[in-house]
Write an enzyme that holds these catalytic residues in place. Structure first.
Site, PDB file in Angstrom:
ATOM      1  N   ASN A   1       3.498   8.011   3.612  1.00 50.66           N
ATOM      2  CA  ASN A   1       3.030   6.630   3.780  1.00 50.66           C
ATOM      3  C   ASN A   1       2.805   6.191   5.227  1.00 50.66           C
ATOM      4  OD1 ASN A   1       5.822   6.589   4.164  1.00 50.66           O
ATOM      5  ND2 ASN A   1       6.002   4.494   3.439  1.00 50.66           N
TER       6      ASN A   1
ATOM      7  N   GLU B   1      16.273   8.664   5.700  1.00 51.10           N
ATOM      8  CA  GLU B   1      15.604   7.358   5.683  1.00 51.10           C
ATOM      9  C   GLU B   1      14.920   7.252   4.327  1.00 51.10           C
ATOM     10  OE1 GLU B   1      15.854   5.108   7.992  1.00 51.10           O
ATOM     11  OE2 GLU B   1      16.672   6.266   9.660  1.00 51.10           O
TER      12      GLU B   1
ATOM     13  N   CYS C   1       8.296   1.418   2.923  1.00 50.24           N
ATOM     14  CA  CYS C   1       9.689   1.421   2.464  1.00 50.24           C
ATOM     15  C   CYS C   1      10.319   0.042   2.580  1.00 50.24           C
ATOM     16  CB  CYS C   1      10.490   2.461   3.232  1.00 50.24           C
ATOM     17  SG  CYS C   1      10.214   2.365   4.992  1.00 50.24           S
TER      18      CYS C   1
HETATM   19  P1  NAP Z   1       9.120  12.320  -1.302  1.00 51.36           P
HETATM   20  O1  NAP Z   1       8.411  12.689  -2.555  1.00 51.36           O
HETATM   21  O2  NAP Z   1      10.601  12.258  -1.326  1.00 51.36           O
HETATM   22  O3  NAP Z   1       8.630  13.377  -0.194  1.00 51.36           O
HETATM   23  C1  NAP Z   1       9.017  13.292   1.138  1.00 51.36           C
HETATM   24  C2  NAP Z   1       8.947  14.670   1.761  1.00 51.36           C
HETATM   25  O4  NAP Z   1       9.925  15.527   1.161  1.00 51.36           O
HETATM   26  C3  NAP Z   1       7.613  15.377   1.559  1.00 51.36           C
HETATM   27  O5  NAP Z   1       7.301  16.124   2.706  1.00 51.36           O
HETATM   28  C4  NAP Z   1       7.911  16.286   0.378  1.00 51.36           C
HETATM   29  O6  NAP Z   1       7.043  17.391   0.302  1.00 51.36           O
HETATM   30  C5  NAP Z   1       9.317  16.720   0.713  1.00 51.36           C
HETATM   31  N1  NAP Z   1      10.075  17.260  -0.418  1.00 51.36           N
HETATM   32  C6  NAP Z   1       9.837  17.118  -1.745  1.00 51.36           C
HETATM   33  N2  NAP Z   1      10.784  17.773  -2.466  1.00 51.36           N
HETATM   34  C7  NAP Z   1      11.642  18.328  -1.572  1.00 51.36           C
HETATM   35  C8  NAP Z   1      12.830  19.118  -1.691  1.00 51.36           C
HETATM   36  N3  NAP Z   1      13.333  19.459  -2.888  1.00 51.36           N
HETATM   37  N4  NAP Z   1      13.451  19.506  -0.550  1.00 51.36           N
HETATM   38  C9  NAP Z   1      12.990  19.165   0.655  1.00 51.36           C
HETATM   39  N5  NAP Z   1      11.854  18.424   0.837  1.00 51.36           N
HETATM   40  C10 NAP Z   1      11.193  17.999  -0.266  1.00 51.36           C
HETATM   41  O7  NAP Z   1       8.617  10.920  -0.732  1.00 51.36           O
HETATM   42  P2  NAP Z   1       7.137  10.372  -0.571  1.00 51.36           P
HETATM   43  O8  NAP Z   1       6.616  10.064  -1.930  1.00 51.36           O
HETATM   44  O9  NAP Z   1       6.327  11.243   0.326  1.00 51.36           O
HETATM   45  O10 NAP Z   1       7.423   9.022   0.236  1.00 51.36           O
HETATM   46  C11 NAP Z   1       7.786   7.854  -0.398  1.00 51.36           C
HETATM   47  C12 NAP Z   1       9.259   7.556  -0.243  1.00 51.36           C
HETATM   48  O11 NAP Z   1       9.629   7.564   1.132  1.00 51.36           O
HETATM   49  C13 NAP Z   1       9.612   6.162  -0.733  1.00 51.36           C
HETATM   50  O12 NAP Z   1      10.809   6.199  -1.460  1.00 51.36           O
HETATM   51  C14 NAP Z   1       9.791   5.376   0.558  1.00 51.36           C
HETATM   52  O13 NAP Z   1      10.592   4.236   0.454  1.00 51.36           O
HETATM   53  C15 NAP Z   1      10.392   6.402   1.439  1.00 51.36           C
HETATM   54  N6  NAP Z   1      10.237   6.027   2.854  1.00 51.36           N
HETATM   55  C16 NAP Z   1      11.344   5.621   3.571  1.00 51.36           C
HETATM   56  C17 NAP Z   1      11.207   5.224   4.898  1.00 51.36           C
HETATM   57  C18 NAP Z   1      12.393   4.798   5.716  1.00 51.36           C
HETATM   58  O14 NAP Z   1      12.283   4.802   6.929  1.00 51.36           O
HETATM   59  N7  NAP Z   1      13.512   4.438   5.117  1.00 51.36           N
HETATM   60  C19 NAP Z   1       9.945   5.235   5.487  1.00 51.36           C
HETATM   61  C20 NAP Z   1       8.854   5.646   4.725  1.00 51.36           C
HETATM   62  C21 NAP Z   1       9.016   6.052   3.418  1.00 51.36           C
HETATM   63  P3  NAP Z   1       5.771  17.355  -0.713  1.00 51.36           P
HETATM   64  O15 NAP Z   1       4.885  16.283  -0.228  1.00 51.36           O
HETATM   65  O16 NAP Z   1       5.211  18.711  -0.542  1.00 51.36           O
HETATM   66  O17 NAP Z   1       6.335  17.095  -2.086  1.00 51.36           O
END
Ligand code: NAP
Length: 471
Positions: free
Chosen positions: A150, A246, A280
């Site tokens: 994002n 995060e 987020c």
């Molecule tokens: P996500 O599905 O959890 O993916 C995040 C990253 O983790 C991607 O690079 C993903 O790779 C990787 N990943 C997936 N499965 C994994 C595993 N088993 N082990 C290690 N890495 C793995 O999240 P997203 O959909 O990209 O992002 C949305 C989420 O991020 C929301 O919940 C949002 O709130 C959160 N977020 C939090 C913050 C903060 O600062 N608190 C900021 C921005 C976003 P792939 O893409 O290859 O699956």
């Protein structure tokens, strides 16, 4: 066709995966799928380079980051276009992300010059006489950085920036949907003079590449931004590594009686719908004092209806497609469930092609998915409350706690909210979506552990070492 970056070289892989635009569904690139050997090579490169990188003096690390700032500034439009293309973030929002990315690397360059320990008054304890002691902050070595879709450029910056500032080496795994901006930054960092092996970029499935990074003994720190589900899994597999998580949220905005609605309504709309709610700290729940509820709803809905859905590459687009077609269907299901269970649909609630209209729900029950889970889509709930105490209680009734916002003219209510809200950051007279890049940022509860915001990220990317000298 993109290549992996390993030890300063651009490497082809056996397997590639087509990358499609979330908006047009047209193919935009072929992305390498790193296998176990590739990931191992990337970790080895980072591991081998860690000694060399730790010896690069602070002023040189700062200079590399300053050059990167210059290169991003010279390529601002290209950066924004890449973000818009791969993530469907509207161009004007993408430009904002690029401006923030520049600030993040600027702060990283500055922090590189001021990583210092302290002297310890050893004689404060019996047995400490005749000793001089000081601490130093040394790089941890290899940092694994795993980033979400994002904010594909600025959230890479929040990990790569402090890691380099502190003299670490990095293996970066960007989200599968948004690798282009990460590869572009890696190219610019090479041009800026970063030593080979100091940044390695591997793309491929999170489950395989990510897990290998998280479980390899040579990796000393994992910094992850993404969903709670994946984050908790990472924590459980990381052993004794340092881990920063995060994660997500269902952030709340509280609006007290007597607040000037006209002065804040645009920010509230922006906080709910920027990047189609895929932020987020997007405003998901609002708790509005009953004395101004009707006026707030009327003005808010009128503004929301002016938002323009469209192509992310068009100048006037406010909202575009969600990151994947099944995401729009999921969010729509949650909206429909809320309406079936008694929430009022004030506007939106329909798909337009592969885009979802900005949606406002009124008075949604706290047990509904739209209230208690993270929507991560263009939906906001407006709830009526009888008092700020009720608003605070309902805000805290959540498994998340990233940031919260409260608009009030009453100082004592603001200070009470600051004290009792269970979140990592309280924004008084602003939206929970507020963030600049050097402030400490992170959550409590299922929103994560640890803090980012360069200086704070560096704390957890360094080891404190003590030196005691007996005179
Ligand atoms: P996500 O599905 O959890 O993916 C995040 C990253 O983790 C991607 O690079 C993903 O790779 C990787 N990943 C997936 N499965 C994994 C595993 N088993 N082990 C290690 N890495 C793995 O999240 P997203 O959909 O990209 O992002 C949305 C989420 O991020 C929301 O919940 C949002 O709130 C959160 N977020 C939090 C913050 C903060 O600062 N608190 C900021 C921005 C976003 P792939 O893409 O290859 O699956």
């Amino acid at each position: 066709m993109k290549k992996l970056l390993i030890n300063g070289e651009w490497i082809e892989t056996k397997d590639y995966q087509a990358l499609y635009s979330p908006f047009s569904q047209e193919k935009i690139a072929d992305i390498p799928k790193a296998d176990e050997k590739d990931v191992n090579a990337a970790i080895s490169a980072a591991y081998e380079a860690r000694g060399k990188m730790a010896k690069v003096p602070a002023h040189e690390r700062a200079t590399i980051l300053e050059k990167l700032v210059d290169l991003i500034s010279e390529n601002k439009e290209e950066c924004a276009r890449l973000i818009a293309l791969e993530s469907a973030k509207p161009l004007k929002t993408a430009r904002g992300e690029v401006a923030r990315t520049i600030m993040t690397y600027k702060f990283a360059a500055e922090e590189a010059r001021r990583i210092n320990g302290e002297t310890i008054p050893m004689d404060a304890a019996p047995g400490g006489e005749d000793r001089i002691a000081y601490t130093m902050k040394q790089p941890v070595g290899v940092v694994a950085a795993i980033t979400p879709f994002n904010f594909p450029m600025n959230l890479v910056a929040h990990k790569v920036g402090p890691a380099i500032a502190a003299g670490n080496t990095v293996v970066l795994k960007p989200a599968s949907q948004t690798p282009l901006s990460a590869y572009f930054i890696a190219e610019l960092l090479q041009k800026a003079g970063l030593p080979n092996g100091a940044l390695n970029v591997v793309t491929g499935s999170g489950r395989t590449v990510g897990e290998q990074l998280v479980t390899d003994e040579r990796v000393k720190k994992v910094t992850f931004t993404g969903s709670p589900e994946v984050g908790i899994g990472i924590r459980n597999k990381s052993g004794l590594k340092k881990v920063t998580l995060e994660l997500g949220s269902n952030s709340a905005l509280i609006v007290d009686e007597g607040v000037d609605i006209d002065a804040m309504i645009d920010r509230a709309v922006m906080g709910a719908f920027a990047n189609a709610g895929q932020v987020c700290i997007s405003i998901q729940r609002t708790y509005i004092h009953e004395s101004i509820f009707d006026e707030f709803v009327e003005k808010f809905v009128a503004k929301v209806q002016q938002l323009k859905l469209g192509d992310p590459l068009h100048e006037d687009t406010d909202l575009s497609a969600l990151i994947a077609p099944d995401e729009a269907d999921r969010v729509l299901e949650w909206i429909n469930e809320a309406v079936e269970q008694g929430a009022t649909l004030a506007t939106g609630g329909e798909k337009e092609g592969n885009m979802l209209q900005p949606t406002v729900l009124l008075q949604a029950g706290e047990d509904l998915k739209v209230s208690c889970q993270e929507i991560f889509g263009p939906v906001v709930i407006l709830n009526k409350v009888a008092s700020i105490d009720e608003a605070i209680k309902r805000t805290n009734d959540s498994e998340y706690g990233l940031q919260a916002g409260i608009f009030t003219n009453d100082l004592s209510k603001a200070l009470e909210a600051a004290e009792v809200l269970e979140v990592g950051g309280v924004m008084i007279n602003d939206i929970p979506t507020y963030r600049v890049d050097h402030m400490p940022y992170g959550g409590v509860k299922n929103s994560g552990t640890g803090r980012e915001g360069i200086k704070y990220a560096i704390e957890d990317m360094t080891e404190l070492k003590l030196v005691v000298i007996k005179k």
